[in-house]
Design an enzyme around this catalytic site. Structure first.
Site, PDB file in Angstrom:
ATOM      1  N   GLU A  46       0.861  -1.171   0.000  1.00  0.00           N
ATOM      2  CA  GLU A  46       0.000   0.000   0.000  1.00  0.00           C
ATOM      3  C   GLU A  46       0.904   1.229   0.000  1.00  0.00           C
ATOM      4  O   GLU A  46       1.756   1.379   0.867  1.00  0.00           O
ATOM      5  CB  GLU A  46      -0.879  -0.042   1.260  1.00  0.00           C
ATOM      6  CG  GLU A  46      -1.929   1.029   1.310  1.00  0.00           C
ATOM      7  CD  GLU A  46      -2.739   0.974   2.620  1.00  0.00           C
ATOM      8  OE1 GLU A  46      -2.929  -0.122   3.183  1.00  0.00           O
ATOM      9  OE2 GLU A  46      -3.160   2.048   3.071  1.00  0.00           O
ATOM     10  N   ASP A  57      -5.045   9.364  10.356  1.00  0.00           N
ATOM     11  CA  ASP A  57      -3.700   8.945  10.728  1.00  0.00           C
ATOM     12  C   ASP A  57      -3.233   9.506  12.051  1.00  0.00           C
ATOM     13  O   ASP A  57      -3.466  10.675  12.375  1.00  0.00           O
ATOM     14  CB  ASP A  57      -2.717   9.322   9.625  1.00  0.00           C
ATOM     15  CG  ASP A  57      -2.912   8.447   8.394  1.00  0.00           C
ATOM     16  OD1 ASP A  57      -2.860   7.216   8.551  1.00  0.00           O
ATOM     17  OD2 ASP A  57      -3.152   8.983   7.307  1.00  0.00           O
TER      18      ASP A  57
END
Ligand SMILES: Cc1ncc(COP(=O)(O)O)c(C=O)c1O
Lengths: 255, 393
Positions: A46, A57
């Site tokens: 990824e 995040d």
């Protein structure tokens, strides 16, 4: 471009657990890190496209995104870098929706497929907002991987799975990316729930923090995605440490 | 009742709005939408909110006609005095509504982001009143320039966390609040401070702020016998502007939202998606969000609420911008001519009115004075010097 679903199904059906390390495009040595991860047993990679406001995040990937942007990373440069990788496993980009929207759906899909990218994960594009992009991506043979979160009611999961291509990304916990001491019970719970409604490979990501936790998650899931634990090593220790870590995780999930 | 339209079933105002949130938050947004509609249609909820607005916040807020300024500028200038509300700004209108909603939904923890600290103070206040645990995220730059408000929040029992990422202002405080919410969604309520974020927030916040426009419409007619020619307010996310516009969108009034030059989302932005919404956004070619720069922490935001983008796109409202220098002059001007120290956010509107006055001679201008300037006095003292020196106008 390697078809994501065919590739992952073949590995799963051959009895192998799937390992997908995440690497932020544009940080120092990111391409070497991708190669090291593949050499040590990654089944797909990824590639994160850094964004100014990464709300899904935690601190490590925020730092990676910021460093990449400070080094001048752009979507074009990262996709150029991807094109030259040729690592023999599928590459999937992870990007926030504004990157897609700003480029324009069709143009973005074309950019991905011409760079040899097999799929896309867009964490802030939930089911209800995804139709237009998904249709465009399908037409360009870019697999849009949908996320299934622990908060999803049962009736929602089959719809997510039906819209997902390549695999289903089961979100391992309530929270943002980052390492945790122990594996959240929600990781295997959501993996099990999603597996109950689809035959697509089901990978757990977010909060899978070390080799042991990866092994525990794989007791139910078809595989794992590991982000913060990989990126912390890349940022603080370098490419070799990423390779060693991926090898460790590989060993743990092969047991 | 406001004449503004409800958003579509998909949470859109025209092409703007929507619900661009992580999967984890989708059920929470849907639950919030259901809970809001139930509450809004429940007379008990509305009565309780009305009681708090009257007995706690001090509503209705009054109108003040600025005779001195009006004479100098050749206009009739009327202020809607949201600065006189408890906690010193319009933010309390929204927060009382959302805090009651949080209680009703059984949430124990109340999260908020704040720029100037006014929404944070209002949130801490409502949380103290209603027995909720409160956590406020504030950009580290703003923690510094709005230190008094940080201390106020702490006095009120809230925990304040400085957001250290990005530009360390409002945008980053929103990011941190959303990250918290993703992790705590089962027991926490996210109280967004403006008409922004994912659906249904822009709608909910507008409804809670529409009390400003509803009152003002009646009050201005009582005072002048007619509707105003111009209705104007500052625009950060755009909640005080939406609140006052809501009372006049169906009149012939010119609706004017004033943006800071360094955070002119409508003026300089292009459509984008951040913080859960599609709206005008200051961003680069690649879709990286640009950092806003404004003297006023409450307007230091590169985006804007989606309904403003819609009103701009159909030409119903206009969004000029003013520079920090004009704002400082406007701040002084209101202080000296009317004896009112405005929040720096509102000084933007004074600045625009002063600039535009030659084109509005004889017009009745209704300005939303969204907050008082107490929070900005320390910052202005730094900028101007304690004796006002040469800046003494
Ligand atoms: C007094 C005042 N006015 C305006 C704003 C900007 O918010 P909005 O655009 O949502 O009204 C703030 C924000 O902190 C404020 O304190």
């Amino acid at each position: 471009m390697i078809p994501l679903e065919v590739h992952l199904r073949a590995r799963r059906d051959g009895g192998r657990k799937i390992l997908v390390p995440y690497i932020t495009g544009g940080v120092e040595h990111w391409q070497d890190a991708v190669r090291a991860a593949v050499a040590n047993g990654a089944d797909a990679i990824e590639i994160g496209i850094p964004f100014s406001d990464p709300v899904m995040d935690g601190p490590v990937i925020q730092r990676a995104s910021r460093e990449a942007l400070l080094r001048g990373a752009t979507l074009h440069l990262i996709l150029d870098g991807v094109r030259s990788l040729d690592v023999g496993v599928p590459l999937v980009v992870m990007c926030y929706y504004n990157t897609v929207f700003r480029a324009g759906h069709e143009r973005f899909a074309r950019m991905l497929s011409s760079a040899g990218v097999s799929g896309a994960i867009v964490p802030d594009l939930p089911l209800e907002e995804s139709a237009e992009w998904c249709v465009t991506a399908d037409a360009a043979d870019v697999a849009t991987v949908m996320l299934a979160a622990p908060t999803a009611p049962d009736e929602r999961l089959p719809r997510i799975a039906a819209r997902s291509r390549g695999f289903v990304y089961a979100v391992g916990l309530l929270g943002v990316t980052g390492e945790r001491e122990t594996l959240s019970a929600s990781a295997t719970a959501i993996a099990g729930r999603v597996k109950g409604v689809t035959d697509l490979p089901v990978l757990v990501g977010v909060g899978i923090s070390d080799a042991r936790q990866a092994g525990q998650a794989c007791a139910v899931a078809d595989g794992v995605i590991q982000g913060a634990s990989v990126m912390r090593r890349l940022l603080d220790e370098g490419v070799e440490s990423v390779g060693n870590y991926v090898a460790q995780v590989r060993e743990a999930i092969d047991e | 009742m406001t004449a503004l339209a409800d958003p579509s079933a998909e949470g859109r105002f025209g092409e703007f709005g929507g619900q661009f949130v992580p999967e984890t938050l989708v059920p929470a947004c849907q639950e919030l939408e259901r809970a809001f509609h139930e509450a809004w249609n429940d007379p008990d909820f509305r009565n309780e909110l009305g009681r708090l607005q009257r007995e706690y916040a001090g509503r209705p807020s009054i109108l003040t006609e600025c005779h001195n300024l009006g004479r100098q500028l050749g206009i009739r200038l009327i202020l809607k005095r949201e600065d006189l509300n408890h906690t010193g700004s319009h933010k309390i209108n929204n927060v009382l509504g959302q805090a009651l909603l949080a209680k009703r939904m059984g949430k124990k923890r109340f999260i908020a982001e704040t720029g100037a600290g006014q929404h944070g103070v209002a949130s801490a206040t409502a949380a103290a009143l209603l027995g909720l645990q409160c956590k406020v995220y504030m950009g580290a730059v703003d923690v510094e320039r709005q230190a008094l408000n940080v201390f106020r929040m702490r006095l009120l029992g809230a925990e304040v966390e400085a957001a250290q990422s990005g530009s360390r202002t409002l945008k980053d405080a929103v990011n941190e609040a959303m990250r918290d919410w993703v992790a705590s969604v089962e027991h926490s309520y996210y109280c967004i401070g403006s008409v922004m974020g994912p659906h249904p927030y822009p709608f909910i916040v507008r409804q809670f702020q529409s009390v400003i426009g509803e009152e003002a419409r009646v009050q201005v007619r009582e005072l002048t016998g007619a509707d105003p020619d111009v209705v104007t307010a500052c625009v950060g996310g755009g909640s005080n502007a939406m609140g006052i516009f809501s009372g006049f969108v169906d009149t012939r009034a010119r609706l004017v939202g004033v943006e800071p030059a360094g955070g002119a989302a409508v003026g300089r932005g292009v459509p984008g998606v951040v913080h859960g919404m599609k709206s005008y956004l200051m961003q680069d070619e690649e879709g990286q969000v640009q950092e806003a720069h404004s003297i006023s922490a409450g307007l230091d935001y590169p985006g804007v609420g989606p309904e403003h983008s819609y009103l701009a796109s159909i030409g119903r409202a206009e969004y000029p911008s003013v520079t920090d220098e004009e704002v400082i002059a406007g701040f002084h001007y209101l202080c000296r001519t009317e004896g009112i120290i405005p929040a720096l956010e509102c000084a933007h509107v004074v600045a625009w009115i002063s600039r535009e006055a030659p084109n509005m001679q004889g017009a009745t201008v209704l300005m939303n004075l969204s907050g008082r300037g107490d929070k900005d006095v320390a910052q202005m003292m730094q900028i101007l010097g304690p004796t006002l020196g040469e800046a003494n106008v």
